[in-house]
Design an enzyme around this catalytic site. Sequence first.
Site, PDB file in Angstrom:
ATOM      1  N   HIS A 134       9.218  -8.245  -4.636  1.00  0.00           N
ATOM      2  CA  HIS A 134      10.034  -9.240  -3.917  1.00  0.00           C
ATOM      3  C   HIS A 134      11.544  -9.012  -4.063  1.00  0.00           C
ATOM      4  O   HIS A 134      12.322  -9.957  -4.154  1.00  0.00           O
ATOM      5  CB  HIS A 134       9.684 -10.651  -4.380  1.00  0.00           C
ATOM      6  CG  HIS A 134       8.280 -11.070  -4.059  1.00  0.00           C
ATOM      7  ND1 HIS A 134       7.637 -10.702  -2.906  1.00  0.00           N
ATOM      8  CD2 HIS A 134       7.390 -11.847  -4.762  1.00  0.00           C
ATOM      9  CE1 HIS A 134       6.409 -11.224  -2.895  1.00  0.00           C
ATOM     10  NE2 HIS A 134       6.235 -11.902  -3.998  1.00  0.00           N
ATOM     11  N   HIS A 208       7.804 -17.518   0.972  1.00  0.00           N
ATOM     12  CA  HIS A 208       6.705 -17.732   0.020  1.00  0.00           C
ATOM     13  C   HIS A 208       6.373 -19.217  -0.130  1.00  0.00           C
ATOM     14  O   HIS A 208       5.871 -19.639  -1.176  1.00  0.00           O
ATOM     15  CB  HIS A 208       7.104 -17.153  -1.338  1.00  0.00           C
ATOM     16  CG  HIS A 208       5.951 -16.726  -2.200  1.00  0.00           C
ATOM     17  ND1 HIS A 208       5.026 -17.618  -2.708  1.00  0.00           N
ATOM     18  CD2 HIS A 208       5.570 -15.497  -2.647  1.00  0.00           C
ATOM     19  CE1 HIS A 208       4.146 -16.971  -3.447  1.00  0.00           C
ATOM     20  NE2 HIS A 208       4.453 -15.675  -3.416  1.00  0.00           N
ATOM     21  N   GLU A 344       2.292 -15.582   3.775  1.00  0.00           N
ATOM     22  CA  GLU A 344       3.521 -14.792   3.860  1.00  0.00           C
ATOM     23  C   GLU A 344       3.413 -13.768   4.990  1.00  0.00           C
ATOM     24  O   GLU A 344       2.853 -12.695   4.808  1.00  0.00           O
ATOM     25  CB  GLU A 344       3.776 -14.097   2.527  1.00  0.00           C
ATOM     26  CG  GLU A 344       3.787 -15.022   1.319  1.00  0.00           C
ATOM     27  CD  GLU A 344       3.511 -14.277   0.026  1.00  0.00           C
ATOM     28  OE1 GLU A 344       4.261 -13.314  -0.268  1.00  0.00           O
ATOM     29  OE2 GLU A 344       2.535 -14.622  -0.679  1.00  0.00           O
TER      30      GLU A 344
END
Length: 380
Positions: A134, A208, A344
């Site tokens: 991420h 998210h 996501e």
Amino acid sequence: MAPAANQTRAALAAALLLAAGLAPTKALTAAATRAPYGVTAAGGPVEVFTLTNDHGMTVKVLSYGGVITQVAVPDRKGKIENVALELADLKTYEARANFSSLLGRYANRISNGGFTIDGVRHDLPSNADGVSSHGGATGFSTRLWTGAPFQRHGEAGVTLAYTAADGEGGYPGTLKTTVTYTVTRKNVLRIDYRATTDKPTVINLSHHVYFNLAGGGTVYDQTVQVLAGAFTPINARKLAVGQIAPVAGTALDLRKPVRLGDRVAADDPQIKFGNGFDHNFVVDGGGRGKLVPAVRLADPASGRTLEVATTQPGVQLFTANSFNGTLKTPDGRPLEKGAGLAIETQHFADSPNHPNFPSTVLRPGKVFKETTEFRFGVSR
């Protein structure tokens, strides 16, 4: 018009709202407001933007990490509840990176400690296994964004902007990014992503946010459908192995609605690798610049439904497999395993190291543009 006729029309309008799953409201109009939320550990001021449509749907977004703290929508009886998981305060969000936040500069995982573009190696800060997740410690979930709220044509929204410096997080290029959150009159939360760069780079933007259409408990009794005939398998380290495999014959075949809890408990090697769902699905017809349906979620008890449509080629489902009750909501309720479902929309994990996956390279003069819609409704 006679008063009796006016009363009849008002009663009919209220009945129609209830039939549509929308609680009747008094003179509600779309609104976008801003207010102080807190101060980060580093001393940065954080704002909360509240977006409301004329049906009473409300979304709250933080300038810290683009976190969505609330998505309040009605059930079949018109009762409005928050269906996004919310943490107690800013300090908790800072301590739990990526919780219901924006993801970037590269959402999901990159292996091998980095990637190569045009023959040039770019190393990323990674864990002991050489994995960056991420965007790393300086990912978009940790950044302070500049917000500009707006109201137009019955919609309310906010555009967040952030410029990542060349080399930030190990990624090449100055990346100028805007993310626009819009609440429409049809109870849709639309997220539009846009970015440009001055050097060749890789990019994968997503969000998210965790959903629980019941407003509490776990998501295991909710049904899910994923419009995907293929997925990208993972290994025991939860890394994409570089294959695109059919879902047929696996627990990841969600082409027809199934109870989430049944599949999370399935005796399937992929489910065991993820300790539940932590997988990227290849959206049927995705990645072609047009919105296509990707996921449908429904809560039989409340009647709430959610359809997710996207322009992106993939969607990652994550069933909050690591939650253990240590995180708590503002009212002190512990968040246990399965408390939410993250949906996501994205490009595929580790695409920079798998040339058979859709490219995530962004070059100067090109514009990264993707859109995802979260469409809320009710069933009878």
